[in-house]
Design a protein around this motif. Sequence first.
Motif, mmCIF file in Angstrom:
data_model
loop_
_atom_site.group_PDB
_atom_site.id
_atom_site.type_symbol
_atom_site.label_atom_id
_atom_site.label_comp_id
_atom_site.label_asym_id
_atom_site.label_seq_id
_atom_site.Cartn_x
_atom_site.Cartn_y
_atom_site.Cartn_z
ATOM 1 N N ILE A 279 39.178 36.673 51.780
ATOM 2 C CA ILE A 279 40.309 36.624 52.336
ATOM 3 C C ILE A 279 40.192 36.715 54.058
ATOM 4 C CG2 ILE A 279 42.722 37.454 53.205
ATOM 5 C CD1 ILE A 279 42.655 36.097 50.291
ATOM 6 N N GLN A 280 39.466 37.788 54.158
ATOM 7 C CA GLN A 280 39.295 37.826 55.781
ATOM 8 C C GLN A 280 38.168 36.467 56.393
ATOM 9 O OE1 GLN A 280 37.337 41.674 55.595
ATOM 10 N NE2 GLN A 280 39.450 42.597 56.630
ATOM 11 N N GLN A 281 37.426 36.161 55.393
ATOM 12 C CA GLN A 281 36.651 35.113 55.899
ATOM 13 C C GLN A 281 37.430 33.864 56.005
ATOM 14 O OE1 GLN A 281 33.271 34.662 56.572
ATOM 15 N NE2 GLN A 281 33.891 32.559 57.100
ATOM 16 N N LEU A 298 42.254 28.871 46.789
ATOM 17 C CA LEU A 298 41.810 30.230 46.187
ATOM 18 C C LEU A 298 42.745 30.343 44.811
ATOM 19 C CD1 LEU A 298 41.512 32.515 49.204
ATOM 20 C CD2 LEU A 298 39.918 32.129 47.549
ATOM 21 N N ILE A 299 44.008 29.921 44.742
ATOM 22 C CA ILE A 299 45.003 30.201 43.908
ATOM 23 C C ILE A 299 45.829 29.356 43.796
ATOM 24 C CG2 ILE A 299 46.278 31.596 45.404
ATOM 25 C CD1 ILE A 299 46.802 33.489 43.244
ATOM 26 N N ASN A 300 46.757 28.957 42.807
ATOM 27 C CA ASN A 300 47.835 28.293 42.826
ATOM 28 C C ASN A 300 48.775 28.496 43.806
ATOM 29 O OD1 ASN A 300 50.700 27.632 41.772
ATOM 30 N ND2 ASN A 300 49.589 26.708 40.106
ATOM 31 N N LYS A 301 49.062 27.587 44.583
ATOM 32 C CA LYS A 301 50.011 27.676 45.841
ATOM 33 C C LYS A 301 51.358 28.234 45.541
ATOM 34 C CE LYS A 301 51.087 22.706 46.258
ATOM 35 N NZ LYS A 301 51.406 21.627 47.303
ATOM 36 N N ARG A 330 49.010 44.815 51.787
ATOM 37 C CA ARG A 330 49.753 44.702 50.992
ATOM 38 C C ARG A 330 49.569 43.250 50.080
ATOM 39 N NH1 ARG A 330 53.845 45.509 54.986
ATOM 40 N NH2 ARG A 330 54.565 43.058 54.660
ATOM 41 N N LEU A 331 49.044 42.241 50.723
ATOM 42 C CA LEU A 331 48.705 41.054 50.110
ATOM 43 C C LEU A 331 47.483 41.276 49.238
ATOM 44 C CD1 LEU A 331 48.797 38.015 49.780
ATOM 45 C CD2 LEU A 331 47.245 37.758 51.895
ATOM 46 N N LEU A 332 46.407 42.229 49.485
ATOM 47 C CA LEU A 332 45.446 42.359 48.637
ATOM 48 C C LEU A 332 45.808 43.194 47.387
ATOM 49 C CD1 LEU A 332 42.698 43.100 51.328
ATOM 50 C CD2 LEU A 332 42.826 41.066 49.680
ATOM 51 N N SER A 333 46.465 44.171 47.684
ATOM 52 C CA SER A 333 47.114 44.814 46.458
ATOM 53 C C SER A 333 48.043 44.158 45.553
ATOM 54 C CB SER A 333 48.064 46.135 47.073
ATOM 55 O OG SER A 333 47.107 46.910 47.739
ATOM 56 N N ALA A 334 48.977 43.157 45.939
ATOM 57 C CA ALA A 334 49.770 42.425 45.162
ATOM 58 C C ALA A 334 48.573 41.437 44.387
ATOM 59 C CB ALA A 334 50.481 41.582 46.115
ATOM 60 N N LEU A 335 47.832 40.802 45.015
ATOM 61 C CA LEU A 335 46.892 39.851 44.156
ATOM 62 C C LEU A 335 45.888 40.627 43.165
ATOM 63 C CD1 LEU A 335 45.611 37.644 47.427
ATOM 64 C CD2 LEU A 335 47.113 36.930 45.606
ATOM 65 N N LYS A 336 45.845 41.807 43.608
ATOM 66 C CA LYS A 336 44.962 42.578 42.368
ATOM 67 C C LYS A 336 45.631 43.542 41.426
ATOM 68 C CE LYS A 336 41.043 42.982 42.073
ATOM 69 N NZ LYS A 336 40.168 42.179 40.960
ATOM 70 N N GLY A 337 47.122 43.534 41.893
ATOM 71 C CA GLY A 337 48.051 44.224 40.942
ATOM 72 C C GLY A 337 49.514 43.999 41.061
ATOM 73 N N TRP A 338 49.873 42.915 40.961
ATOM 74 C CA TRP A 338 51.290 42.322 41.303
ATOM 75 C C TRP A 338 52.132 42.972 40.374
ATOM 76 C CZ3 TRP A 338 52.549 36.437 40.996
ATOM 77 C CH2 TRP A 338 53.920 35.970 41.694
#
Length: 410
Positions: A279-281, A298-301, A330-338
């Motif tokens: 994500i940072q890249q 990266l993912i379904n839009k 917050r975004l990373l936490s949701a993508l790995k544990g929504w």
Amino acid sequence: MKHRILILGGGAAGLAAALSAAQANPDASITVLEGLDRIGKKLLATGNGRCNLGNEFISPEHYHTQSPERLEQLLAPMDTARTLDFFESIGLYCTTEDMGRIYPYSKQAVMVLDVLRLALQRQGIRIVCGCKVTEITRRKNTFVVTSSDGQTFHADRVILTTGGKAAPKQGTDGSGYPLVRSLGHRCTQRYPCLVPLQCKSNVLKGLKGIRVTCRTTLTVDRKKAAEELGELQFTDYGLSGIPALQLSCHLAPLSDGANCAVRIDLFPDWSYDDLRTRIQQRIRTYPQEPLETAFLGLINKRIFYAVLKTCTIEPLSRTADTLSKKELDRLLSALKGWPFPVTGTLSWDHAQVTGGGVPLTEIDDSFASKRCPGLYLAGEILDVAGDCGGYNLHWAWCSGMTAGTAAATN
């Protein structure tokens, strides 16, 4: 030895019991009573019409019960070869697909039922359809079975294969529970299994119909209860697909008054740190791109937009470099544990199998009742629910075969 055997329920367990009884004792008088207008109706809906009739990898880990040690004992002689030999003996050949799932070689559920019906006919087994049993009594050594239309049947042995409560339109409406209670048995709490989950979220309607491969974790009071990896489907009411169906088997026994939720890891192949790096890249590569396009690929839009909304990261026209550290976390936490709070499941009409039922401790190794001599129990009426993949039909066939053989020879 001449036995009069009544089998209550013409589903998978009942038909396997009837044929096994006839094979074990050709002199037995065998009658199957079915409440619907035809036998095997539920079979036609299995495996999306292809009939996933078993699995190569049978083990207790694929089943849910309040008596796991007893289940392990009962499953021990129920290997896959037993099911395959049974079907080959009546003329049905099978093939194995991915994850050990066994199907008829024709890939037609109707073919399975046709072969079973022909085998019943060859064995001279009597089938009475449209016969709803309302009462069973035991007088000395004889069972008297009464139907709703006033018919009366007498038998030396009764095999109860009336099913559970799942899919009542296919005949399993829970009518067997009062009958088995009247003969001295208990029933544990029943709950729908292999059923979609109802969830509370304001983003679900916009995701309806989307499928995504992810890791799905069920938590009860914030403690992990179960986890599944596979293709999840979003619906307007919650979550479906095999992972959600599997998790439903863990929900009801644990969730009475509890706080239940599902967490979805949208990137199961990447660790949290790996995802952060990627994500940072993207942010460094496309700093002036709007959020709407910076992470495409990266993912379904639609899923990504919903995640951003859940994290209150708006509007989509913001550029990627405006994400603060807290927003990125917050975004990373949701993508790995929504998280999706679970409010329950869909009704019995949508369930594939019943959790709970007659405790396994109340039958012996031949599936004979310990409470009522001459009574045998098999299939879904017992406290056993299997995972997706043919495990429930394997239990139905094998428990029915065991009960039928024992009823005909004991």
